[in-house]
Design a protein around this motif. Structure first.
Motif, short mmCIF file in Angstrom:
data_model
loop_
_atom_site.label_atom_id
_atom_site.label_comp_id
_atom_site.label_asym_id
_atom_site.label_seq_id
_atom_site.Cartn_x
_atom_site.Cartn_y
_atom_site.Cartn_z
N GLN A 1 -1.59 8.73 -2.84
CA GLN A 1 -1.61 10.16 -2.52
C GLN A 1 -1.98 11.02 -3.73
OE1 GLN A 1 2.06 12.43 -2.22
NE2 GLN A 1 1.82 12.19 -0.01
N GLU B 1 5.57 17.07 11.80
CA GLU B 1 6.41 17.66 10.75
C GLU B 1 5.60 18.30 9.65
OE1 GLU B 1 8.91 14.47 9.49
OE2 GLU B 1 10.00 14.43 11.40
N ASN B 2 4.37 17.85 9.45
CA ASN B 2 3.65 18.29 8.26
C ASN B 2 2.36 19.05 8.52
OD1 ASN B 2 5.27 16.98 6.07
ND2 ASN B 2 4.80 15.20 7.33
N TRP B 3 1.73 18.77 9.63
CA TRP B 3 0.38 19.31 9.79
C TRP B 3 0.41 20.83 9.88
CZ3 TRP B 3 -3.30 15.75 9.19
CH2 TRP B 3 -4.62 16.16 9.35
N THR C 1 4.96 12.22 11.37
CA THR C 1 4.20 12.67 10.20
C THR C 1 3.36 13.88 10.54
OG1 THR C 1 4.09 10.47 9.27
CG2 THR C 1 2.38 11.99 8.60
N TYR C 2 2.73 13.86 11.70
CA TYR C 2 1.84 14.96 12.06
C TYR C 2 2.64 16.20 12.43
CZ TYR C 2 -1.55 11.19 12.29
OH TYR C 2 -2.35 10.13 11.98
N ARG D 1 2.63 4.98 5.42
CA ARG D 1 3.88 5.61 5.01
C ARG D 1 4.81 4.55 4.44
NH1 ARG D 1 4.98 10.69 6.66
NH2 ARG D 1 6.14 10.53 4.72
N GLN E 1 0.64 19.29 2.57
CA GLN E 1 0.97 19.09 3.98
C GLN E 1 0.07 18.02 4.60
OE1 GLN E 1 0.53 23.33 5.08
NE2 GLN E 1 2.48 23.03 6.11
N HIS F 1 3.29 10.09 15.91
CA HIS F 1 4.15 9.85 14.74
C HIS F 1 4.62 11.20 14.20
CE1 HIS F 1 5.48 8.50 10.73
NE2 HIS F 1 5.69 7.36 11.36
N VAL G 1 0.06 13.43 3.54
CA VAL G 1 1.46 13.04 3.61
C VAL G 1 1.63 11.57 3.31
CG1 VAL G 1 3.51 13.08 5.03
CG2 VAL G 1 1.74 14.78 5.37
N SER G 2 0.70 10.78 3.80
CA SER G 2 0.83 9.33 3.61
C SER G 2 0.82 9.01 2.13
CB SER G 2 -0.32 8.60 4.31
OG SER G 2 -0.24 8.83 5.69
N GLU G 3 1.59 8.00 1.78
CA GLU G 3 1.71 7.66 0.36
C GLU G 3 0.50 6.89 -0.14
OE1 GLU G 3 4.19 7.65 2.49
OE2 GLU G 3 5.47 9.15 1.55
#
Lengths: 801, 345
Positions: free
Chosen positions: A650, A538-540, A535-536, A623, A480, A533, A483-485
């Motif tokens: 990652q 959705e994943n954090w 990303t946070y 990303r 989680q 963004h 996330v960044s690639e």
């Protein structure tokens, strides 16, 4: 007379060398595991103390700024108001994948610094105090730093703790890029008359007493307590072996003692000599155990050091030294343990009637005994539950664990007796009925060994479940969080800007990773600033949050804090925290943050930049579609001439994190295996103990027509059945243990609570291990039985011994 | 490398020169050297001279309390340069050290401060005059009217000083030659301060009045290696005359020198060999024997006096320890003064 008694006592060991060996090995194992843990703890604590002493300033109060940064002007103002304070500027220096701590002190006003005094280097004052200055680091660290551009010359010295770069504050400013800043001020012991009050000179600063600081020793206390608990468990299991062997030896010597007494040896003398014999054996076994413990500690210490450094940033050195206190305490434990384990046997010896026969079942227990044991077990468990219900804290947690384990162990024999009685009632066939009944008859003799096995299995299940749950949670959390690639670290802020601009057209999104260290409630707090963004959101991983949490965070209207901070300070979402006099924020959520001992918070980037100056802008999460990540990483390295470590994909970060995690629990795993081994050994000892009593019980069955081979197989079966039943009973105990470790001990020790996951396959593996251990332990007696000459069987009937 | 030993090594030359003795045969290593053609200009020369290696502002005061008892006070600011330049920030090569002493007939208090230049923790401004390290300071609208204060864990003092005489330039117009080899320093004094103020002692505050003597000196050449220490006297006679005298104890024989100051402030150097000093009594101080009573003669001026320590225990327990305390003067001339002795191991 004494000489004759001693010779007679010694003749027993000469005739039973395996038994002697067993006793000594049991003692050595018990002492060894315990001493190993003690040695590790002592070494780690000595490292902390040394590090603190080396750095001077131990036991001094300090002045801290809530913002984490004290302007140089404030230091000068304090000095000019009479405050005798000495500045320290600290910060991380990343180099070659490692993070060093740079500690800059004013060499002129700092308390004596043995770290520099003992360095033995011949440095002129102008070199250390002037530009560019000198850095002091351990030889290994110095070598790692050599060749890095822009650093002052590094002086290698053993006197500096590992991972630390000690230098003058002037050089530290330049190395850390933080001119005019001070991290904290040491309040020197001698203060002049007429000093102005702190709130007049520097109202922003708070004075922190030495005991109020989160120092290494306090942070790591729980870790050491964990190790100690493990060591004690091993010690207890080892004592089961000693108890079994001593009991056996005295049982077997009953005839001899009777003879000695018949020849006129006073019972008191015999008892004293037996006690002296035990003492001597305890010392020998203890010394062997110390050697074993020293060896074991030496093997485990590097991993423990890595764990402590990784988890707490604690300065632990890899080397082990022999400490007199450790030797004395190890031997004392061996002697006290031996005496405790043999007290019952010695007591029986002292009370033995002159004409008591040999070989009688001296330690059988009647149903009333089972009930008493069960009662004691329930009381212990109740006490443990009561402790955790009434008190908070790590100690209550361990009291609970101790009560649970000991109570569970005491409950085992009555529970097994119950199971055996029920089974015997349902048994069909003569042989089956005899087997069940015989097991019940054997139970008292083997119950201690089974209790040891139960403890070992339960500890294994509990600790295993904890570690595996932790790992599973950690992996999920990493997925989680990472996330960044691609993750990139620029050399400096200017390059950071260039990297961000370069990525703008080439990546889906560039997420700056920018943070500042401030102080909150007397401890470091790392505040991260994020941009808007998905990303946070959705994943954090959030543990607790108010509605619209991410919108509020990116709008600068709220702050997220990590679980450690929330638990330590008792903060729940909806409360406001004051990060600086002009910086108050509402906590809108709590996130899990495993593996990090310090507090952390997340807010909008512009909020962070508004309140903290000079936040570095060097790290970014990028990303991109996963299939383009490798190409992008290569392009990035090429475009900015970045070293491989500066651009990480990652998968690389995850692998690195997991490697650190696994290293953390190497010690736990090693102790687990050792404890199980000791328990298996305890079963073997017990079975050997029972051996002499087995013959009169088995001989009639043999005479009735069961072959020796079948009897041997039944012997194996019996051992396996008892082990299997113990293993089954160990499962619930282990799970409760795991729950306690995850929900109580972990929260207290590390500041995070973990969800519990169940791993039935691991239980099966452990079950198999227990069976194998029982099989191996029973193999020797069974083999002996299978090959027993019939004449010896017949002898049972011939003379009744 | 020991930090304390360093600082000691650093400041030893400062201490050695503190009373105006230049050593023999040392080089200045890029530092400015005193120039006989240079004419002191004020107030500029009250300030610091960072291109010289060493410099000090050194005040001793003999005081009498409202309680009728004698007291002595010392206030010293040393500057020691690691390199002949000034720089902003921590890496300034200018280091500062402050010493404060307060002597009563029964007790002696001392305190010490260290500071780096370049950050404002210590420094000297020529006009309006201000010299400070931490909260200790000596400052005023000009050099003739100064307030001086210092404090330690057990004592503090606050003194007002007003000059009632001129500055005294030692040697030739303040160019003071220190040895036959030509070493020299720029050296002047203000020995004419009248003092009023308050001492804070463990027993309470004491109002005091008295006299103070301020020495200003800067140079770049430390003592020579064969010299083990010195005995320095600054005496104020009841006649209004004053005398500075010292003896440098060295392997190549003692070196004595001084300045005779008339009541109107006119000064005359006393060449080597004219002053005769002789210890009369030794006392055990801080584990060593230190001569605390002296006979001092300067035949050409008819001076033959006994100098007696107010308190034998006037030991400055600082990183570089030495004896410094007030004295009473009896004999051909009566008066008060200060005595400093170093190098008694």
């Amino acid at each position: 007379m004494r000489r004759a008694i001693l010779a007679a006592l010694w003749s027993h060991w000469r005739r039973h060398p395996v038994q002697l060996l067993t006793l000594l090995v049991g003692l050595a194992l018990a002492t060894g595991l315990w001493s190993a843990v003690q040695a590790i703890n002592a070494e780690a604590r000595a490292s902390y103390a040394r590090a603190e002493a080396q750095m001077g300033g131990a036991g001094l109060a300090e002045l801290h700024a809530p913002s984490g940064v004290i302007p140089l002007a404030t230091y000068v103002a304090l000095r000019r108001a009479g405050w005798q304070v000495s500045p320290v500027l600290e910060g991380p220096l990343r180099h070659g994948g490692r993070v060093f701590t740079v500690m800059g002190v004013d060499l002129l006003t700092h308390p004596p610094l043995p770290a520099i005094a003992e360095s033995g280097a011949d440095i002129a004052p102008v070199e250390a105090l002037g530009a560019p200055g000198r850095l002091f680091a351990r030889p290994g660290d110095a070598a790692a730093l050599a060749g890095r551009d822009g650093l002052p010359p590094v002086v290698a010295t053993e006197a500096v703790p590992p991972g630390l770069i000690l230098t003058d504050i002037g050089a530290a400013e330049a190395v850390l890029g933080r001119p005019g800043e001070v991290s904290r001020l040491l309040v020197l012991p001698e203060q002049p008359l007429g000093r102005a009050p702190l709130n007049e000179v520097a109202p922003d600063l708070v004075e922190v007493a030495p005991e109020g600081r989160a120092d290494t020793a306090r942070l790591t206390d729980s870790f050491h307590l964990n190790l100690t608990a493990f060591g004690f468990l091993s010690f207890a299991v080892g004592l089961f072996i000693v108890h079994g062997t001593v009991g056996l030896a005295l049982e077997q010597r009953r005839g001899m003692i009777r003879t000695l007494r018949a020849l006129g040896a006073p019972l008191g003398t015999i008892t004293r000599l037996v006690a002296a014999e035990l003492l001597a054996l305890a010392l020998i076994g203890g010394l062997a155990g110390l050697a074993l413990g020293f060896l074991l500690a030496g093997l485990l210490l590097p991993d423990v050091s890595a764990t402590l450094r990784g988890l707490y940033g604690a300065p632990v050195e890899g080397g082990l030294s022999l400490r007199p206190g450790w030797v004395a305490s190890g031997l004392a434990m061996a002697v006290a343990g031996t005496l405790a384990a043999s007290a019952a046997s010695l007591g029986r010896l002292a009370r033995m009637p002159l004409l008591a026969g040999a070989g009688s079942r001296a330690w059988s227990l009647r149903p009333r005994g089972w009930r008493m044991m069960a009662g004691a077990g329930l009381v212990l468990i109740g006490g443990g539950v009561g402790a955790i219900a009434l008190f908070d804290g790590l100690v209550a947690g361990f009291v609970f664990l101790g009560g649970l384990l000991m109570g569970g162990a005491l409950l085992l024999p009555p529970a097994l007796a119950l199971v055996l009685r029920l089974a015997a009632g349902r048994a069909r066939g003569l042989v089956a009925q005899w087997v069940w009944a015989d097991m019940r008859a054997q139970l008292p003799g083997i119950s201690l060994a089974l209790m040891a096995l139960l403890l070992a299995l339960a500890a294994n299940i509990g600790v295993g479940t904890m570690v595996s749950s932790f790992r599973l949670t950690f992996v999920g959390w990493l997925d989680q969080r990472l996330v960044s690639e691609v993750y990139v670290t620029a050399r400096d802020d200017a390059q950071g800007v260039a990297v961000a601009a370069w990525l703008e057209t080439r990546a889906d999104a560039v997420l700056p990773i920018r943070s500042a260290e401030i102080r909150y409630a007397g401890a470091p707090l790392f505040v991260y600033g994020i941009v808007d963004h998905p990303t946070y959101s959705e994943n954090w991983p959030l543990l607790d949050a108010l509605p619209g949490v991410w919108d509020r965070v990116v709008a600068g209207d709220g702050i997220l804090i990590n679980e450690q901070l929330a638990r330590r300070e008792g903060i729940t979402p909806g409360e406001e925290i004051v990060l600086a006099p002009d910086w108050r924020m509402e906590v809108v959520g709590v996130y899990s943050d495993y593996g990090n001992p310090t507090g952390q918070a997340i807010t909008a980037l512009d909020v962070l930049l508004r309140h903290v100056d000079g936040v570095p802008n060097q790290r970014f999460g990028v990303r991109v579609p996963p299939d383009r990540a490798t190409a992008l990483a290569q392009d990035l390295r090429a475009a900015f001439d970045l070293p491989p470590r500066a651009v990480v994909q990652q998968a690389g970060v995850k692998a690195q994190s997991l490697a650190i995690f696994d290293k953390t629990f190497v010690v736990t795993g090693a102790l687990n295996v050792l404890t199980l081994g000791v328990a298996g050994f305890a079963i073997l000892t017990s079975l050997l103990t029972l051996w002499t009593q087995r013959l009169p019980q088995i001989a009639p069955v043999w005479a009735l027509g069961l072959t020796r081979a079948r009897l041997a197989r039944l012997e194996l079966l019996r051992s396996v059945a008892l082990a299997a039943m113990t293993a089954v009973l160990a499962l619930p105990l282990g799970l409760v243990l795991a729950w306690a470790l995850l929900a109580v001990i972990n929260v207290e020790a590390f500041g995070w609570r973990l969800p519990m996951h169940l791993f039935p396959l691991d239980w099966l593996r452990l079950f198999a291990l227990a069976i194998i251990a029982a099989l191996i332990a029973a193999a020797l007696p069974a083999r002996r039985l299978g090959r027993l000459p019939p004449a010896q069987m017949l002898g049972v009937f011939a003379n009744e011994r | 490398m020991n930090v304390r030993a360093w600082i000691l090594a650093l400041l030893l030359p400062v201490m050695a020169q503190a009373q105006g003795f230049a050593g023999l045969g040392t080089t200045a290593e890029g530092f400015a050297v005193p120039d006989p053609a240079y004419r002191l200009t004020f107030p500029a020369d009250h300030g610091a001279h960072p291109t010289y290696r060493i410099e000090w502002w050194y005040v001793t005061a003999t005081l009498e309390g409202a309680d009728g008892r004698d007291y002595g006070v010392q206030w010293t600011l040393f500057r020691s340069a690691l390199a002949p330049e000034e720089r902003e920030g921590w890496q300034s090569p200018q280091l500062w050290m402050g010493h404060a002493g307060l002597t009563t007939p029964e007790r002696h208090f001392s305190a010490e401060r260290m500071a780096r230049g370049g950050i404002g923790q210590a420094g000297v401004i020529a006009a309006p005059f201000s010299a400070w390290i931490d909260e200790w300071r000596m400052a005023g609208p000009d050099f003739d009217r100064l307030e001086m204060r210092a404090a330690g864990p057990e004592f503090a003092y606050r003194l007002e000083m007003e000059a009632r005489g001129p500055l005294v330039l030692h040697g030739a117009q303040g160019y003071s030659v220190k040895s036959a080899d030509g070493q020299a320093s720029h050296y002047y004094s203000q020995p004419f301060y009248d003092v009023t103020g308050v001492l804070t002692l463990p027993g309470g505050d004491v109002a005091v009045t008295g006299e103070a003597w301020l020495d200003r000196e800067w140079s770049s050449q430390p003592l020579s290696e064969d010299q083990s220490g010195w005995d320095w006297f600054s005496l104020s006679f009841d006649t209004g005359e004053k005398m500075m005298a010292f003896r440098l104890r060295g392997g190549r024989g003692d070196f004595t020198s001084g300045t005779w100051i008339a009541a109107d402030g006119s000064a005359e150097p006393i060449p080597d060999g004219r002053i005769v000093v002789e210890p009369l009594r030794e006392a055990e101080v801080a584990g060593r024997e230190v001569p605390v009573d002296w006979r001092l003669r300067l035949p050409e001026r008819g001076v033959d006096v006994e100098v007696e320590a107010l308190n034998d225990e006037a030991w400055m327990d600082t990183n570089f320890a030495y004896w410094e305390g007030p004295v009473r003067v009896r004999g051909s001339h009566a008066g008060k003064g200060y005595l400093e002795m170093t190098g008694y191991e």
